[in-house]
Design a protein around this motif. Structure first.
Motif, PDB file in Angstrom:
ATOM      1  N   LYS B  84       0.842  -1.193   0.000  1.00  0.00           N
ATOM      2  CA  LYS B  84       0.000   0.000   0.000  1.00  0.00           C
ATOM      3  C   LYS B  84       0.880   1.247   0.000  1.00  0.00           C
ATOM      4  CE  LYS B  84      -3.992   1.892   2.438  1.00  0.00           C
ATOM      5  NZ  LYS B  84      -4.868   1.686   3.592  1.00  0.00           N
ATOM      6  N   LEU B  85       1.914   1.243   0.810  1.00  0.00           N
ATOM      7  CA  LEU B  85       2.798   2.408   0.853  1.00  0.00           C
ATOM      8  C   LEU B  85       3.623   2.490  -0.427  1.00  0.00           C
ATOM      9  CD1 LEU B  85       3.709   4.806   2.470  1.00  0.00           C
ATOM     10  CD2 LEU B  85       5.385   3.388   3.623  1.00  0.00           C
ATOM     11  N   PRO B 294       8.619   4.954  -0.078  1.00  0.00           N
ATOM     12  CA  PRO B 294       8.579   6.409   0.033  1.00  0.00           C
ATOM     13  C   PRO B 294       8.319   6.862   1.468  1.00  0.00           C
ATOM     14  CG  PRO B 294       6.653   5.562  -1.120  1.00  0.00           C
ATOM     15  CD  PRO B 294       7.602   4.431  -0.982  1.00  0.00           C
ATOM     16  N   GLY B 296       6.555   8.317   4.381  1.00  0.00           N
ATOM     17  CA  GLY B 296       5.134   8.486   4.637  1.00  0.00           C
ATOM     18  C   GLY B 296       4.634   7.447   5.619  1.00  0.00           C
ATOM     19  N   GLU B 297       3.324   7.351   5.731  1.00  0.00           N
ATOM     20  CA  GLU B 297       2.761   6.418   6.701  1.00  0.00           C
ATOM     21  C   GLU B 297       1.490   5.800   6.153  1.00  0.00           C
ATOM     22  OE1 GLU B 297       1.845   8.723  10.143  1.00  0.00           O
ATOM     23  OE2 GLU B 297       0.646  10.147   9.019  1.00  0.00           O
ATOM     24  N   VAL B 298       1.241   4.541   6.524  1.00  0.00           N
ATOM     25  CA  VAL B 298      -0.031   3.894   6.181  1.00  0.00           C
ATOM     26  C   VAL B 298      -0.484   3.047   7.357  1.00  0.00           C
ATOM     27  CG1 VAL B 298       0.036   3.750   3.676  1.00  0.00           C
ATOM     28  CG2 VAL B 298       1.252   2.052   5.021  1.00  0.00           C
ATOM     29  N   TYR B 299      -1.810   2.960   7.469  1.00  0.00           N
ATOM     30  CA  TYR B 299      -2.404   1.976   8.388  1.00  0.00           C
ATOM     31  C   TYR B 299      -3.222   1.052   7.518  1.00  0.00           C
ATOM     32  CZ  TYR B 299      -5.318  -0.154  11.946  1.00  0.00           C
ATOM     33  OH  TYR B 299      -5.948  -1.070  12.759  1.00  0.00           O
ATOM     34  N   HIS B 300      -2.913  -0.222   7.591  1.00  0.00           N
ATOM     35  CA  HIS B 300      -3.658  -1.166   6.772  1.00  0.00           C
ATOM     36  C   HIS B 300      -4.115  -2.307   7.658  1.00  0.00           C
ATOM     37  CE1 HIS B 300      -4.989  -3.318   3.282  1.00  0.00           C
ATOM     38  NE2 HIS B 300      -4.321  -4.386   3.667  1.00  0.00           N
ATOM     39  N   CYS B 301      -5.375  -2.710   7.487  1.00  0.00           N
ATOM     40  CA  CYS B 301      -5.843  -3.811   8.319  1.00  0.00           C
ATOM     41  C   CYS B 301      -6.489  -4.880   7.459  1.00  0.00           C
ATOM     42  CB  CYS B 301      -6.798  -3.329   9.391  1.00  0.00           C
ATOM     43  SG  CYS B 301      -8.252  -2.570   8.738  1.00  0.00           S
ATOM     44  N   TYR B 312       0.566  -0.407  11.296  1.00  0.00           N
ATOM     45  CA  TYR B 312       0.781   1.022  11.088  1.00  0.00           C
ATOM     46  C   TYR B 312       2.258   1.183  10.788  1.00  0.00           C
ATOM     47  CZ  TYR B 312       0.818   6.037  12.150  1.00  0.00           C
ATOM     48  OH  TYR B 312       0.956   7.392  12.099  1.00  0.00           O
TER      49      TYR B 312
ATOM     50  N   VAL C  54      11.777   9.852  -1.755  1.00  0.00           N
ATOM     51  CA  VAL C  54      10.478   9.955  -2.426  1.00  0.00           C
ATOM     52  C   VAL C  54       9.432  10.169  -1.348  1.00  0.00           C
ATOM     53  CG1 VAL C  54       8.898   8.849  -4.014  1.00  0.00           C
ATOM     54  CG2 VAL C  54      11.333   8.288  -4.091  1.00  0.00           C
ATOM     55  N   GLU C  55       8.635  11.176  -1.500  1.00  0.00           N
ATOM     56  CA  GLU C  55       7.602  11.447  -0.499  1.00  0.00           C
ATOM     57  C   GLU C  55       6.291  10.805  -0.915  1.00  0.00           C
ATOM     58  OE1 GLU C  55       7.233  13.738   2.227  1.00  0.00           O
ATOM     59  OE2 GLU C  55       9.207  14.712   2.307  1.00  0.00           O
ATOM     60  N   GLN C  56       5.546  10.372   0.086  1.00  0.00           N
ATOM     61  CA  GLN C  56       4.199   9.866  -0.173  1.00  0.00           C
ATOM     62  C   GLN C  56       3.324  11.036  -0.633  1.00  0.00           C
ATOM     63  OE1 GLN C  56       2.277   8.756   3.420  1.00  0.00           O
ATOM     64  NE2 GLN C  56       1.035   7.161   2.484  1.00  0.00           N
ATOM     65  N   SER C  84      -2.266   7.895   0.426  1.00  0.00           N
ATOM     66  CA  SER C  84      -2.506   6.466   0.168  1.00  0.00           C
ATOM     67  C   SER C  84      -3.961   6.117   0.453  1.00  0.00           C
ATOM     68  CB  SER C  84      -1.588   5.581   1.031  1.00  0.00           C
ATOM     69  OG  SER C  84      -0.252   5.797   0.678  1.00  0.00           O
ATOM     70  N   GLU C  86      -5.830   7.337   2.702  1.00  0.00           N
ATOM     71  CA  GLU C  86      -6.184   7.413   4.125  1.00  0.00           C
ATOM     72  C   GLU C  86      -6.363   8.872   4.522  1.00  0.00           C
ATOM     73  OE1 GLU C  86      -3.236   5.329   6.282  1.00  0.00           O
ATOM     74  OE2 GLU C  86      -3.590   3.469   5.190  1.00  0.00           O
ATOM     75  N   SER C 116      -1.439   4.518  18.194  1.00  0.00           N
ATOM     76  CA  SER C 116      -0.019   4.239  17.971  1.00  0.00           C
ATOM     77  C   SER C 116       0.787   5.452  18.371  1.00  0.00           C
ATOM     78  CB  SER C 116       0.255   3.939  16.506  1.00  0.00           C
ATOM     79  OG  SER C 116      -0.521   2.876  16.074  1.00  0.00           O
ATOM     80  N   TYR C 123      13.318  11.763  12.642  1.00  0.00           N
ATOM     81  CA  TYR C 123      12.519  11.815  11.410  1.00  0.00           C
ATOM     82  C   TYR C 123      12.540  13.238  10.903  1.00  0.00           C
ATOM     83  CZ  TYR C 123       8.597  10.224   8.486  1.00  0.00           C
ATOM     84  OH  TYR C 123       7.778   9.843   7.445  1.00  0.00           O
ATOM     85  N   HIS C 135      -6.462   5.673  15.248  1.00  0.00           N
ATOM     86  CA  HIS C 135      -7.135   5.156  14.055  1.00  0.00           C
ATOM     87  C   HIS C 135      -8.578   4.838  14.386  1.00  0.00           C
ATOM     88  CE1 HIS C 135      -2.869   4.365  12.981  1.00  0.00           C
ATOM     89  NE2 HIS C 135      -3.294   4.922  11.878  1.00  0.00           N
ATOM     90  N   ARG C 146      -7.772   8.968  10.456  1.00  0.00           N
ATOM     91  CA  ARG C 146      -6.641   8.945  11.377  1.00  0.00           C
ATOM     92  C   ARG C 146      -6.528  10.322  12.013  1.00  0.00           C
ATOM     93  NH1 ARG C 146      -2.093   8.262   8.189  1.00  0.00           N
ATOM     94  NH2 ARG C 146      -2.294   6.016   8.311  1.00  0.00           N
TER      95      ARG C 146
END
Lengths: 337, 366, 227
Positions: B84-85, B294, B296-301, B312, C54-56, C84, C86, C116, C123, C135, C146
């Motif tokens: 996903k990310l 890349p 960034g951040e994702v939460y996937h369930c 996460y 590379v940035e999201q 993404s 979200e 979380s 960072y 979340h 989020r």
């Protein structure tokens, strides 16, 4: 000479034989239990020690002999020692009055045939009920003296359970007693030889007796006092080595006792199955077969049913078994009159 | 003359039915529970901290050890989070095969649950029956991944290897025998008077409370809440297959038992359809050998057998491993349901309720 | 990812940790957040050129339900974006934080999936030391959201246990592993680690073995004293 023979030698020999047979049959029972349940559960059971694992019980016994004897620091030592004894002795004493057959001359060794019970008390059944009630002290004291919480809960459960289930158990036996008009074990069997086995007219009593017998011996589905998943091992959690073996032995001896009573009271004792008398199978074999059938029910139940909860068990005992047993007595009494 | 005391009973971490190293501090009035406090952490291995010093691929091994009876689901959740990310599309064949394997994993996890749950309540035979079928499934895992419990299945962008040829026949055999075996379990339990007495009205939790406590999976659906990540946010091939969500309104242990049994039937349906509809083609897309994601951040369930399993993931864009990986383990959250479910019941019910929550301590403690 | 070479030996690190622990009162459930990371690594010497990052992609908020929740929050939402797929809302930490969360709860987000914590100290491009991500999920509408809050080291945040009962274990875990203190709730104590554990292992200033070594040293010391 005759006096010594009849009063000392023969009873001693009989006691030795009965006790040896009972203890050996406990060994056989443990093996049979593992194998029967294993086959019900599509597995093989013990296979490693001896052919088909036949020597497994002996290996188990040796293992228990050689185990370290652990006494918890805070235990009440004397009571802790006493409890296994109190459990095993009554269990063995009850065999005193069980008639394994009619009469025997030990293959012609004796001039006068002798009874196949160690003693034929005229109140045999009452004696069994009285003695077997003592066994509960072993469990109660064992659980209490360990000074540990799981055994305590196990002991409390079993005290409540055994006291409650002794009532319907006794009530269930009263029906056959009324029909046989005697308390002697031998007399009850003889009464059945004239008519039919009491299991037919006293069918409800037989069912109640079976259920209560399972509860009395702490076997599944009424094995609450030693419910492994809840109380680890129940009242004997802290016991090890031979003391543990005594409890184990007592449990199996008790199973054999209740099976013997069921055989005598309901299944016609040593009498052959009606219609099969021409086979000339010895009485003791018939007795063993019937007992084996009853013992098989124990294993069958264990492989099939989940366990009751404590309060549910009490509710069934007091609200269902006792009233039904009482009704059974009234109906029987009316018919006998 | 008489005085009564509250007994404090320590259940676990070594106890036959706390399923690992769960420790419960019980307060008992006789056999009735008046207080309960779960103590966890005996199996804490610091998976989240370890992941920060691993590469993305190495961290996959850590996910095996979360819920170790359903490691396929953990693998899938983690790999999907990476994808996903990374914004990568997986070939259809891989999607179908992942679905198939995950459902087999769900079956194996539910079989283990059924086995231990039944054993806790005293039905010993079901335990061995269920283990027989579970062995069958573990053999398939061994065929595909080489591992039976710790599968480390799937890779970023697809599968590690193509599907082994002998697998299809094995699965077809399984589909043939399993409905009969399921009927066997049901014959022993579903209409059994004692089983019903032990599970009905035990561990009751209302739908509102269940949502508020964050319960998920069969525990939530047993309270009549229609929430299944596979239906809500379909991933892999779930959206293309025909299956039903298992929901019961009983709110008790028996309802959750029925939900899981129905899930087993549905899983079998999914497995069969995924096998029949398995597309031809590539089993993975081209992905870099050393993965960099890349910033960034994702939460996937995903819907793990125990419930909503979430990852996460935070990437700083520089390293070849996660900057932070947080695991939302369904068992960890579901364990919070234990206290409201158990207080007021008896000791014997606690083991039934632990069984019905189906916690795996590897995932609780992480 | 390779660990940076630390100038100190492991023993010295443990000593430093232990010295630091003495500042905390022993036996206190909620340890005071540390003032300065005494063992934090020295800044990286100028070495190879920085890699291209590379940035999201951040997309603008487009869907109706997302706009609706932003309208409800008004200027309480500091920032919002979609990445993404979200939807993220950034909130400010403050006394009305539980109130804002309750407002989101009222607007359909009845299910708290997860809390979380992230240590952002290494960072690039984040405003503060720590980040907390809540979340949320709406069971009825099938939407996810989020909520992010940034905290300085030592800053406390109000608990949301009154809004979602499930926050109990999550907040205890965050406190245990990251050392962020939640106020306004009962029973905030360690959940996964032993009560007398030293430090909070998920902080970036600790390498993966430091906490373990310090705790072992502490146990050994205690055993020696007892003997």
């Amino acid at each position: 000479m005759d006096f010594t023979m009849i009063n000392i030698v023969i009873p001693t020999v009989k006691i030795l034989i009965v006790f040896t047979v009972v203890l050996l049959s406990v060994l056989v029972m443990t093996y049979a239990e593992r194998k029967v349940i294993a086959f019900m559960q599509v597995r093989l059971g013990p296979m490693r020690v001896g052919p088909w694992g036949l020597l497994q019980p002996i290996a188990d016994a040796l293992k228990l002999f050689s185990k370290e004897d652990i006494i918890p620091t805070m235990a009440d030592k004397w009571v802790y020692y006493l409890a296994p004894t109190l459990a095993i002795v009554p269990a063995l004493l009850t065999f005193l009055v069980v008639p394994f057959g009619d009469q025997t001359t030990f293959f012609g060794l004796l001039k006068h045939p002798t009874s196949m019970a160690i003693s034929d008390l005229n109140i045999g059944l009452l004696y069994i009920l009285a003695i077997s009630s003592v066994g509960i002290y072993g469990i109660l004291l064992g659980g209490w003296s360990s000074n540990s919480k799981y055994p305590l809960l196990g002991a409390l459960r079993s005290a409540a359970q055994i006291v409650s289930y002794e009532v319907p158990l006794t009530l269930a036996i009263i029906g056959p007693i009324l029909m046989a008009n005697t308390l002697s074990m031998k007399g009850i069997v003889e009464a059945q030889s004239k008519g039919m086995w009491f299991v037919i007219p006293q069918f409800f009593a037989f069912l109640i007796y079976t259920a209560c017998a399972v509860a009395e011996t702490n076997r599944a589905p009424y094995d609450l006092p030693e419910a492994e998943q809840e109380l680890v091992a129940g009242f004997h959690t802290e016991y090890s080595g031979m003391k543990f073996a005594f409890f184990y032995l007592a449990e199996y001896a008790n199973m054999i006792v209740v099976s013997a009573i069921a055989t005598v009271v309901f299944l016609g004792g040593w009498l052959p199955v009606p219609g099969l008398a021409f086979l000339h199978i010895p009485a003791i074999i018939w007795f063993a077969l019937k007992m084996g059938f009853f013992l098989f029910i124990f294993l069958w139940l264990r492989a099939t049913y989940p366990r009751y909860r404590y309060d549910q068990l009490m509710a069934i005992g007091w609200k269902f078994f006792i009233p039904v047993a009482l009704i059974n007595i009234f109906v029987t009494a009316l018919l006998v009159l | 003359m008489f005085k009564s005391e509250i007994i404090e009973l320590n259940m676990g971490p070594q106890h036959p039915s706390t399923h690992g190293v769960l420790r419960l501090k019980l307060k008992l009035d006789g056999e009735t529970i008046v207080g309960l406090e779960p103590e966890i952490g005996y199996l804490h291995r610091g998976v989240e901290k370890l992941a920060e010093s691993f590469t993305y691929l190495q961290a996959l091994n850590l996910t095996d050890r979360l819920d170790y009876v359903a490691s396929i689901s953990n693998n899938l959740g983690y790999i999907e989070t990476l994808e996903k990310l990374g914004g990568i599309e997986v070939p259809r064949k891989a999607k179908y095969f992942r679905t198939l394997m995950t459902e087999l994993g769900r079956l194996s996890s539910h079989l283990l649950w059924l086995a231990t749950h039944a054993l806790d309540i005293g039905a010993m035979t079901v335990f061995l029956y269920a283990f027989r079928e579970r062995e069958f499934i573990l053999d398939m895992f061994e065929m595909v991944t080489g591992g039976r419990l710790l599968t480390t299945a799937f890779r970023y962008g697809g599968l590690k290897d193509d599907i082994p040829k002998e697998l299809e026949q094995k699965i077809r055999d399984f589909i043939k025998i399993f409905p009969g075996r399921l009927a066997d379990y049901e014959a022993l339990l579903t209409k059994n008077r004692i089983w019903m007495k032990r599970t009905k009205q035990v561990g009751v939790i209302s739908a509102e409370d269940a949502i508020n406590l964050g319960l998920s999976g069969p525990v939530l659906r047993g309270s009549g809440v229609r929430f299944d990540v596979r239906k809500a946010e379909p991933y892999e091939a779930y959206g293309e297959l025909d299956w039903e969500m298992a929901v019961e309104d009983g709110c008790d242990t028996y309802a959750r038992y029925l939900v899981r049994l129905e899930e087993m039937r549905q899983s079998l349906r999914i497995v069969e359809q995924a096998l029949d509809g398995m597309p031809e083609g590539e089993f993975r897309t081209k992905a870099p050998k050393v993965l960099k994601l890349p910033k960034g951040e994702v939460y996937h369930c995903i819907e793990a057998p125990k419930g909503e399993l979430g990852y996460y993931l935070i990437s700083d864009g520089k390293g070849t491993g996660p900057y932070r990986l947080k695991v939302r383990g369904p068992s960890f959250v579901n364990l919070q349901g234990l206290k409201p479910m158990a207080v007021g019941h008896m000791v014997a019910d606690v083991v039934a309720i632990i069984g019905t929550l189906d916690v795996v301590l590897g995932e609780v403690d992480r | 990812m390779t660990e940076e070479k630390k100038p100190t030996t492991p023993d010295k690190q443990i000593d430093a940790l232990k010295a630091e622990m003495k500042k905390d009162e022993p036996g206190k459930t909620v340890s005071a957040p540390r003032a300065e990371g005494t063992v934090s690594a020295k800044p990286k010497p100028a070495g190879p050129p920085k890699p291209i990052i590379v940035e999201q992609a951040h997309d603008p908020v487009s869907e109706d339900w997302q706009k609706k929740i932003l309208d409800v929050l008004g200027d309480k939402a500091k920032d919002s974006y979609v990445a993404s797929g979200e939807f993220t809302i950034i909130l400010e930490n403050g006394s009305d934080f539980p109130g804002i969360m309750a407002l989101i709860h009222e607007n359909g987000f009845d299910y708290l999936s997860d809390i979380s914590s992230v240590d952002y100290s290494k960072y690039e491009g984040t405003p503060k030391h720590f980040g907390l991500s809540y979340h949320l999920y709406s069971v009825a509408d099938n939407h996810r959201i989020r909520v992010k809050v940034f905290l300085e080291d030592g800053e406390t945040i109000l608990s949301i246990m009154d809004v979602w009962a499930t926050a109990d274990f999550h907040e205890r875990e965050v406190f245990d592993l990251m050392g962020i203190v939640f106020t306004g709730r009962e029973g905030l104590r360690r959940i996964l680690l032993p009560e007398d554990w030293i430090g909070h292992p998920l902080r970036k200033e600790l390498s993966k073995n430091e906490g373990n070594a310090a705790y072992t040293a502490k146990l050994v010391k205690k055993a020696r004293e007892d003997a």
